[in-house]
Scaffold this active site. Structure first.
Site, PDB file in Angstrom:
ATOM      1  N   PRO A 266       0.872  -1.127  -0.078  1.00  0.00           N
ATOM      2  CA  PRO A 266      -0.053   0.064  -0.138  1.00  0.00           C
ATOM      3  C   PRO A 266       0.704   1.283   0.155  1.00  0.00           C
ATOM      4  O   PRO A 266       1.998   1.364   0.566  1.00  0.00           O
ATOM      5  CB  PRO A 266      -0.730  -0.170   1.489  1.00  0.00           C
ATOM      6  CG  PRO A 266      -0.022  -0.983   2.250  1.00  0.00           C
ATOM      7  CD  PRO A 266       0.841  -1.988   1.356  1.00  0.00           C
ATOM      8  N   ARG A 268      -0.677   5.029  -1.261  1.00  0.00           N
ATOM      9  CA  ARG A 268      -1.563   6.014  -1.048  1.00  0.00           C
ATOM     10  C   ARG A 268      -2.273   6.043   0.440  1.00  0.00           C
ATOM     11  O   ARG A 268      -2.448   7.196   1.267  1.00  0.00           O
ATOM     12  CB  ARG A 268      -2.458   5.944  -2.384  1.00  0.00           C
ATOM     13  CG  ARG A 268      -3.516   7.508  -2.198  1.00  0.00           C
ATOM     14  CD  ARG A 268      -4.359   7.291  -3.156  1.00  0.00           C
ATOM     15  NE  ARG A 268      -3.920   6.798  -4.407  1.00  0.00           N
ATOM     16  CZ  ARG A 268      -3.755   7.511  -5.442  1.00  0.00           C
ATOM     17  NH1 ARG A 268      -4.094   8.877  -5.640  1.00  0.00           N
ATOM     18  NH2 ARG A 268      -3.572   6.961  -6.568  1.00  0.00           N
ATOM     19  N   ARG A 304      -1.015  16.178  -9.540  1.00  0.00           N
ATOM     20  CA  ARG A 304      -2.216  15.367  -9.796  1.00  0.00           C
ATOM     21  C   ARG A 304      -3.363  15.998 -10.472  1.00  0.00           C
ATOM     22  O   ARG A 304      -3.946  15.421 -11.586  1.00  0.00           O
ATOM     23  CB  ARG A 304      -2.626  14.844  -8.464  1.00  0.00           C
ATOM     24  CG  ARG A 304      -1.378  13.872  -7.631  1.00  0.00           C
ATOM     25  CD  ARG A 304      -2.051  13.266  -6.596  1.00  0.00           C
ATOM     26  NE  ARG A 304      -2.755  11.986  -7.152  1.00  0.00           N
ATOM     27  CZ  ARG A 304      -4.166  12.022  -7.150  1.00  0.00           C
ATOM     28  NH1 ARG A 304      -4.756  12.862  -6.584  1.00  0.00           N
ATOM     29  NH2 ARG A 304      -4.931  11.134  -7.684  1.00  0.00           N
ATOM     30  N   TYR A 308      -4.080  14.164 -13.761  1.00  0.00           N
ATOM     31  CA  TYR A 308      -5.191  13.071 -13.751  1.00  0.00           C
ATOM     32  C   TYR A 308      -6.673  13.829 -13.510  1.00  0.00           C
ATOM     33  O   TYR A 308      -7.376  13.065 -13.262  1.00  0.00           O
ATOM     34  CB  TYR A 308      -5.170  12.038 -12.668  1.00  0.00           C
ATOM     35  CG  TYR A 308      -3.602  11.732 -12.429  1.00  0.00           C
ATOM     36  CD1 TYR A 308      -2.909  10.736 -13.269  1.00  0.00           C
ATOM     37  CD2 TYR A 308      -3.028  12.136 -11.347  1.00  0.00           C
ATOM     38  CE1 TYR A 308      -1.750  10.213 -13.086  1.00  0.00           C
ATOM     39  CE2 TYR A 308      -1.581  11.330 -10.994  1.00  0.00           C
ATOM     40  CZ  TYR A 308      -0.970  10.624 -12.133  1.00  0.00           C
ATOM     41  OH  TYR A 308       0.268  10.142 -11.919  1.00  0.00           O
ATOM     42  N   CYS A 335       3.135  29.099 -16.744  1.00  0.00           N
ATOM     43  CA  CYS A 335       2.686  29.527 -17.980  1.00  0.00           C
ATOM     44  C   CYS A 335       2.076  28.201 -18.853  1.00  0.00           C
ATOM     45  O   CYS A 335       2.780  27.909 -19.862  1.00  0.00           O
ATOM     46  CB  CYS A 335       3.950  30.093 -18.870  1.00  0.00           C
ATOM     47  SG  CYS A 335       4.651  31.582 -17.909  1.00  0.00           S
ATOM     48  N   GLU A 336       1.116  27.639 -18.416  1.00  0.00           N
ATOM     49  CA  GLU A 336       0.524  26.507 -18.940  1.00  0.00           C
ATOM     50  C   GLU A 336      -0.944  26.630 -18.480  1.00  0.00           C
ATOM     51  O   GLU A 336      -1.383  26.784 -17.538  1.00  0.00           O
ATOM     52  CB  GLU A 336       0.890  25.195 -18.694  1.00  0.00           C
ATOM     53  CG  GLU A 336       2.219  24.877 -19.127  1.00  0.00           C
ATOM     54  CD  GLU A 336       2.492  23.547 -19.472  1.00  0.00           C
ATOM     55  OE1 GLU A 336       1.562  22.847 -19.847  1.00  0.00           O
ATOM     56  OE2 GLU A 336       3.855  23.249 -19.276  1.00  0.00           O
ATOM     57  N   TYR A 364       2.053  10.926  -3.678  1.00  0.00           N
ATOM     58  CA  TYR A 364       2.211  11.303  -5.126  1.00  0.00           C
ATOM     59  C   TYR A 364       2.130  12.836  -5.404  1.00  0.00           C
ATOM     60  O   TYR A 364       1.554  13.388  -6.177  1.00  0.00           O
ATOM     61  CB  TYR A 364       1.122  10.872  -5.942  1.00  0.00           C
ATOM     62  CG  TYR A 364       1.122   9.093  -5.861  1.00  0.00           C
ATOM     63  CD1 TYR A 364       2.317   8.582  -6.080  1.00  0.00           C
ATOM     64  CD2 TYR A 364       0.465   8.650  -5.363  1.00  0.00           C
ATOM     65  CE1 TYR A 364       2.345   7.145  -6.096  1.00  0.00           C
ATOM     66  CE2 TYR A 364       0.396   7.206  -5.174  1.00  0.00           C
ATOM     67  CZ  TYR A 364       1.306   6.445  -5.527  1.00  0.00           C
ATOM     68  OH  TYR A 364       1.311   5.078  -5.300  1.00  0.00           O
TER      69      TYR A 364
HETATM   70  N1  LLP Z   1       2.728  -1.359  -5.960  1.00  0.00           N
HETATM   71  C1  LLP Z   1       2.831  -1.412  -7.284  1.00  0.00           C
HETATM   72  C2  LLP Z   1       3.639  -2.186  -8.105  1.00  0.00           C
HETATM   73  C3  LLP Z   1       2.545  -0.119  -7.868  1.00  0.00           C
HETATM   74  O1  LLP Z   1       2.845   0.125  -9.358  1.00  0.00           O
HETATM   75  C4  LLP Z   1       1.915   0.857  -7.054  1.00  0.00           C
HETATM   76  C5  LLP Z   1       1.579   2.237  -7.525  1.00  0.00           C
HETATM   77  C6  LLP Z   1       1.734   0.452  -5.628  1.00  0.00           C
HETATM   78  C7  LLP Z   1       2.198  -0.885  -5.262  1.00  0.00           C
HETATM   79  C8  LLP Z   1       1.161   1.543  -4.708  1.00  0.00           C
HETATM   80  O2  LLP Z   1      -0.331   2.031  -4.964  1.00  0.00           O
HETATM   81  P1  LLP Z   1      -0.984   2.855  -4.242  1.00  0.00           P
HETATM   82  O3  LLP Z   1      -1.468   1.923  -2.844  1.00  0.00           O
HETATM   83  O4  LLP Z   1      -0.614   3.864  -3.817  1.00  0.00           O
HETATM   84  O5  LLP Z   1      -2.416   3.086  -5.024  1.00  0.00           O
HETATM   85  N2  LLP Z   1       0.678   9.176  -9.409  1.00  0.00           N
HETATM   86  C9  LLP Z   1      -0.648   8.566  -9.467  1.00  0.00           C
HETATM   87  C10 LLP Z   1      -0.351   6.980  -8.601  1.00  0.00           C
HETATM   88  C11 LLP Z   1       0.449   6.140  -9.292  1.00  0.00           C
HETATM   89  C12 LLP Z   1       0.566   4.853  -8.983  1.00  0.00           C
HETATM   90  C13 LLP Z   1       1.609   3.946  -9.336  1.00  0.00           C
HETATM   91  N3  LLP Z   1       1.921   2.629  -8.777  1.00  0.00           N
HETATM   92  C14 LLP Z   1      -1.571   9.279  -8.732  1.00  0.00           C
HETATM   93  O6  LLP Z   1      -1.185  10.456  -8.330  1.00  0.00           O
HETATM   94  O7  LLP Z   1      -2.560   9.079  -8.654  1.00  0.00           O
END
Ligand code: LLP
Length: 409
Positions: A266, A268, A304, A308, A335-336, A364
């Protein structure tokens, strides 16, 4: 919805004065509490939490988690360095494109498990094992792509056929069979991660069902996988969404993998809500019936919303008590046109110089920051036991210019 700033006005004002804005502020109590929720919910299982360092790799954050017993999920030599420096253990090396040097480092480190994401990567690992055999067999997992839509944003869905991640079940089987003949490799686990910011258990149920079935198939070939790596992905409530209960997630995992060792990754859900971006309003621009609140934070600090179209709550630190509101476009100075935090957002009336917090930026946020437009990298501050402490100083233009060179005239 997460309406309120985490701290009181005095603390934000003193942080702004001492460290300047924009800056990230993390809350150590929330961080620890979030981690503990995972630990408690999975207490009945043989489970290891390998925090996804990519979500927030600040050393102070990692150190808090390491002290609670967290391992790390990493994707680069840089993240490996961070995890080792803060003594996170065990370490899972994920990622679709590890380079040679990274593979060598991983293979020779006894605490690192490699999650293989392609047959070609497996060939490279084999070659390194042959030419520079490790002292102890290297634990491997194969990341499967179960072809499941996680129902999240397209750019953070990772488990559909056609996404670059993982391999098919057939390819995974082939890798395990070949690896079982190599003494320096230990078939240890199967890994799956279908995406990020998931708000439903159903995609997990589908993925886990397929993975469980596959583990049985692997067993039938005489190969025992002791462990399963269930990835990460649990979403947080940016806008008051109903989020998954970690206990329900744990119950689902137990349903499929009770007799296996479990790793999870985990990110986020552990750091998302413990971080805020503190920013000051540079200017309220009024033009053609529109009001733009132009902040000193911008898309380089928090990508973000631009990347997204992510929704983040934005809360003034002190606002008028009369409940009067107005509609603002909340933007950065870059400037975007895409440098927008919120479009037509109804807010309490705000003015120049006011402080705002952008909520739920612990994941993130700072890690995705850049110095675009020759802006500084924002400092990071951690609040612990009521006291604010600087955990990364501002990296400003003078600092950045030290890495560039021109011929002296
Ligand atoms: N494991 C792997 C192999 C991953 O690729 C990721 C996230 C995680 C675990 C962790 O996922 P989480 O629990 O944080 O959802 N920048 C994007 C999110 C990119 C996630 C990339 N991989 C955002 O700001 O929403």
């Amino acid at each position: 919805m997460n309406m309120k700033p985490l701290h009181d006005e005095t603390l934000y004002r003193s942080i702004a004065e001492q460290y300047g804005t924009p800056c990230y502020i993390y809350d150590a109590d929330l961080l620890r509490g979030n981690y503990q929720q995972f630990a408690d919910s999975f207490a009945g299982l043989d489970a290891t939490i390998c925090y996804a360092v990519k979500a927030n790799g600040n050393l102070a954050v990692l150190k808090e988690l390491a002290q609670l017993g967290a391992g790390a999920d990493i994707v680069s030599a840089g993240e490996l360095t961070r995890a080792l420096k803060t003594k996170m253990k065990p370490i899972i090396f994920s990622g679709v494109g590890k380079n040679r040097a990274e593979l060598e480092m991983a293979i020779h480190h006894p605490d690192v498990q490699i999650n293989i994401e392609s047959y070609q990567e497996f060939q490279q690992i084999k070659e390194i094992c042959k030419n520079q055999p490790p002292k102890t067999p290297c634990k491997i997992a194969v990341r499967v792509n179960p072809d499941i839509d996680a129902g999240t944003h397209d750019k953070i869905s990772t488990g559909r056929k056609g996404d670059k991640f993982g391999v098919s079940f057939d390819e995974a089987m082939q890798i395990y069979q070949e690896a079982s003949k190599i003494p320096m490799l230990k078939n240890h686990a199967v890994a799956v991660h279908i995406g990020s910011q998931l708000l439903s258990l159903e995609p997990y149920r589908l993925a886990f069902g397929k993975v469980r079935e596959f583990m049985n198939d692997v067993q039938q070939q005489g190969i025992t996988l002791e462990a399963v790596d269930i990835g990460g992905g649990l979403g947080i409530a940016y806008k008051g969404e109903e989020i998954l209960q970690i206990a329900d997630y744990a119950a689902l995992v137990q349903e499929f993998f009770a007799n296996k060792k479990i790793y999870m990754e985990p990110g986020r859900r552990i750091v998302g809500n413990m971080g805020e971006l503190l920013t000051r309003i540079n200017l309220i621009k009024q033009s053609q019936g529109q009001k733009f609140a132009i902040l000193d934070a911008a898309m380089n600090d928090l990508m973000r919303p631009t990347l997204y179209q992510a929704w983040h709550n934005i809360v003034p630190i002190a606002h008028n008590q009369r409940g009067e509101t107005d509609i603002y476009d909340i933007v950065g100075p870059i400037c975007e046109t895409g440098d927008v935090f919120a479009k037509a957002r109804q807010m309490p009336i705000i003015s120049e110089e006011d402080l705002l917090v952008i909520k739920d930026c612990g994941a993130y946020g700072a890690v995705m920051g850049s110095a675009y437009n020759a802006r500084a990298l924002a400092p990071e501050i951690m609040v612990k036991d009521g006291a604010a402490k600087l955990v990364r100083r501002r990296i400003d233009i003078d600092e950045l210019l030290r890495y560039e060179m021109i011929d002296e005239e």
